[in-house]
Design a protein around this motif. Sequence first.
Motif, PDB file in Angstrom:
ATOM      1  N   LYS A   5       0.827  -1.213   0.000  1.00 28.44           N
ATOM      2  CA  LYS A   5       0.000   0.000   0.000  1.00 28.44           C
ATOM      3  C   LYS A   5       0.857   1.257   0.000  1.00 28.44           C
ATOM      4  N   LEU A   6       1.963   1.231   0.735  1.00 29.17           N
ATOM      5  CA  LEU A   6       2.851   2.390   0.767  1.00 29.17           C
ATOM      6  C   LEU A   6       3.444   2.638  -0.616  1.00 29.17           C
ATOM      7  N   TYR A  61       1.278   6.986  -6.685  1.00 26.29           N
ATOM      8  CA  TYR A  61       0.162   7.868  -7.073  1.00 26.29           C
ATOM      9  C   TYR A  61       0.526   9.343  -6.907  1.00 26.29           C
ATOM     10  N   ILE A  62       1.393   9.628  -5.958  1.00 22.84           N
ATOM     11  CA  ILE A  62       1.769  11.019  -5.703  1.00 22.84           C
ATOM     12  C   ILE A  62       3.050  11.397  -6.449  1.00 22.84           C
ATOM     13  N   CYS A  63       4.080  10.582  -6.302  1.00 21.40           N
ATOM     14  CA  CYS A  63       5.403  10.969  -6.786  1.00 21.40           C
ATOM     15  C   CYS A  63       5.587  10.841  -8.293  1.00 21.40           C
ATOM     16  N   VAL A  64       5.024   9.821  -8.917  1.00 30.34           N
ATOM     17  CA  VAL A  64       5.216   9.669 -10.362  1.00 30.34           C
ATOM     18  C   VAL A  64       4.635  10.864 -11.125  1.00 30.34           C
ATOM     19  N   LEU A  92       9.812  17.251 -14.489  1.00 35.46           N
ATOM     20  CA  LEU A  92      10.696  17.059 -15.638  1.00 35.46           C
ATOM     21  C   LEU A  92      10.225  17.869 -16.847  1.00 35.46           C
ATOM     22  N   ILE A  93       8.927  17.883 -17.085  1.00 40.54           N
ATOM     23  CA  ILE A  93       8.392  18.693 -18.184  1.00 40.54           C
ATOM     24  C   ILE A  93       8.646  20.172 -17.889  1.00 40.54           C
ATOM     25  N   GLY A  94       8.495  20.577 -16.635  1.00 37.49           N
ATOM     26  CA  GLY A  94       8.776  21.954 -16.248  1.00 37.49           C
ATOM     27  C   GLY A  94      10.241  22.322 -16.422  1.00 37.49           C
ATOM     28  N   MET A 116      10.740  23.729 -10.237  1.00 44.28           N
ATOM     29  CA  MET A 116      10.642  22.362 -10.759  1.00 44.28           C
ATOM     30  C   MET A 116      11.714  21.459 -10.161  1.00 44.28           C
ATOM     31  N   LEU A 117      12.893  22.008  -9.968  1.00 42.48           N
ATOM     32  CA  LEU A 117      13.968  21.231  -9.347  1.00 42.48           C
ATOM     33  C   LEU A 117      13.611  20.862  -7.913  1.00 42.48           C
ATOM     34  N   LEU A 118      13.017  21.790  -7.179  1.00 44.79           N
ATOM     35  CA  LEU A 118      12.585  21.501  -5.803  1.00 44.79           C
ATOM     36  C   LEU A 118      11.518  20.410  -5.780  1.00 44.79           C
ATOM     37  N   ILE A 119      10.556  20.490  -6.689  1.00 45.53           N
ATOM     38  CA  ILE A 119       9.511  19.465  -6.761  1.00 45.53           C
ATOM     39  C   ILE A 119      10.125  18.110  -7.082  1.00 45.53           C
TER      40      ILE A 119
END
Length: 118
Positions: A18-19, A25-28, A35-37, A111-114
Amino acid sequence: MRKIDMLLAEYAVSHQTKLNIAIHYICVPLIFFSLIGLLASIPIPNVITNALPVFLVPYAHLGTLVIIFGLLYYLKLSKALFVGMLFFSALVLLTINFVSLFVAVPLWLSMLLIFVVA
């Protein structure tokens, strides 16, 4: 079995907890977005942007090019995945444009921070 079915079956086997599912679901999507940014932060020649209609200029960047190639790949795999990715990609491009216009830090830095956090 179609190629997409084999890819999804393999993915399902390696992502059981589940983790792991929650993280994906969040990170991908955040990694894709960042990356697009980052690619959108790379300047392109004015010759290209001058040839486009004004409403397309904010989306004339390498990130859009990567999205187009990705959408062609998804279209080859599955029409349903293509439609889903088309909507998600449009949302990503609109959000990147919003961030570049209204966030005080440079686009590449946000974007780098994200990317690092995701």
